[in-house]
Design a protein around this motif. Structure first.
Motif, short mmCIF file in Angstrom:
data_model
loop_
_atom_site.label_atom_id
_atom_site.label_comp_id
_atom_site.label_asym_id
_atom_site.label_seq_id
_atom_site.Cartn_x
_atom_site.Cartn_y
_atom_site.Cartn_z
N GLU A 13 18.57 46.12 20.80
CA GLU A 13 17.72 47.30 20.95
C GLU A 13 17.82 47.88 22.37
O GLU A 13 17.77 49.10 22.55
CB GLU A 13 16.28 47.00 20.56
CG GLU A 13 16.13 46.73 19.07
CD GLU A 13 16.81 47.76 18.17
OE1 GLU A 13 16.57 48.97 18.35
OE2 GLU A 13 17.61 47.35 17.29
N VAL A 16 21.08 49.76 22.38
CA VAL A 16 20.92 50.98 21.60
C VAL A 16 20.19 52.03 22.44
O VAL A 16 20.62 53.19 22.52
CB VAL A 16 20.16 50.70 20.27
CG1 VAL A 16 19.68 52.00 19.63
CG2 VAL A 16 21.04 49.92 19.32
N GLU A 148 23.63 54.83 17.69
CA GLU A 148 22.80 53.66 17.36
C GLU A 148 23.53 52.71 16.42
O GLU A 148 23.58 51.49 16.65
CB GLU A 148 21.50 54.10 16.69
CG GLU A 148 20.57 54.88 17.58
CD GLU A 148 19.37 55.45 16.82
OE1 GLU A 148 19.27 55.25 15.58
OE2 GLU A 148 18.53 56.08 17.47
N ARG A 152 24.71 48.82 17.09
CA ARG A 152 24.17 47.74 16.24
C ARG A 152 25.29 47.02 15.49
O ARG A 152 25.27 45.79 15.34
CB ARG A 152 23.14 48.29 15.27
CG ARG A 152 21.83 48.61 15.91
CD ARG A 152 20.73 48.89 14.89
NE ARG A 152 19.49 49.13 15.59
CZ ARG A 152 19.01 50.34 15.85
NH1 ARG A 152 19.64 51.42 15.44
NH2 ARG A 152 17.87 50.47 16.51
#
Length: 165
Positions: A13, A16, A148, A152
């Motif tokens: 995260e 991201v 994103e 991921r």
């Protein structure tokens, strides 16, 4: 960098958020993904920014391979490739790229920028002049989501890889 993160989700995260912030600062999609990993591989951000510059908007805004995927593939080279010209190293790198590409495509339906833009942008332009980054720009295209997703996808692949080593 240590071989493993204590909290992959938190690390994912954070990367991201970093990649999305780069994109919203005006970096292209490939640069945004690549820059999000520069520290992981001890590559100066200026260098990775220059190396990934030509891959944005589907390779120089030709709308071919998605820049976020290209950025992800560039980083995979830092993880799997070698400065030696060996068949084994090439095979390891190509396998990584193919696995990442398959994961990305399974989630998006395509690796091709113009196909990913369909349904979002009426006229997908290949004019080399990039569009201004406005609120409307971000609303009408899936690029932030692709940044994103690429980050991921890479982190998930990296976790699997490191667990196997």
């Amino acid at each position: 960098m240590s071989a493993e993160y204590s909290n992959w989700e938190e690390e994912t995260e954070a990367r991201v958020a970093r990649g999305v912030a780069y994109f919203k600062e005006g970096y292209n999609c490939a640069q945004s993904v690549a820059r999000a990993f520069a520290d992981m591989y001890d590559v100066p951000e200026d260098l990775i920014t220059l190396l990934s510059a030509s891959f944005g908007a589907g390779m120089g805004r030709m709308r071919e391979t998605c820049g976020t995927a290209s950025g992800m593939f560039m980083i995979a080279g830092l993880e799997t490739a070698s400065v030696e010209a060996s068949q084994e190293t090439k095979a390891r790198n190509y396998a990584a790229v193919q696995e990442l590409a398959a994961d990305f495509k399974a989630q998006t339906g395509s690796l091709i920028c113009r196909e990913l833009l369909r349904g979002y942008v009426k006229n997908v332009s290949t004019d080399p002049t990039p569009e201004a980054r406005t609120d409307e720009y971000y609303r009408k295209r899936p690029c932030v989501r692709m940044v994103e997703l690429a980050i991921r996808t890479y982190m998930s692949w990296l976790k699997r890889r490191r667990m196997q080593l």
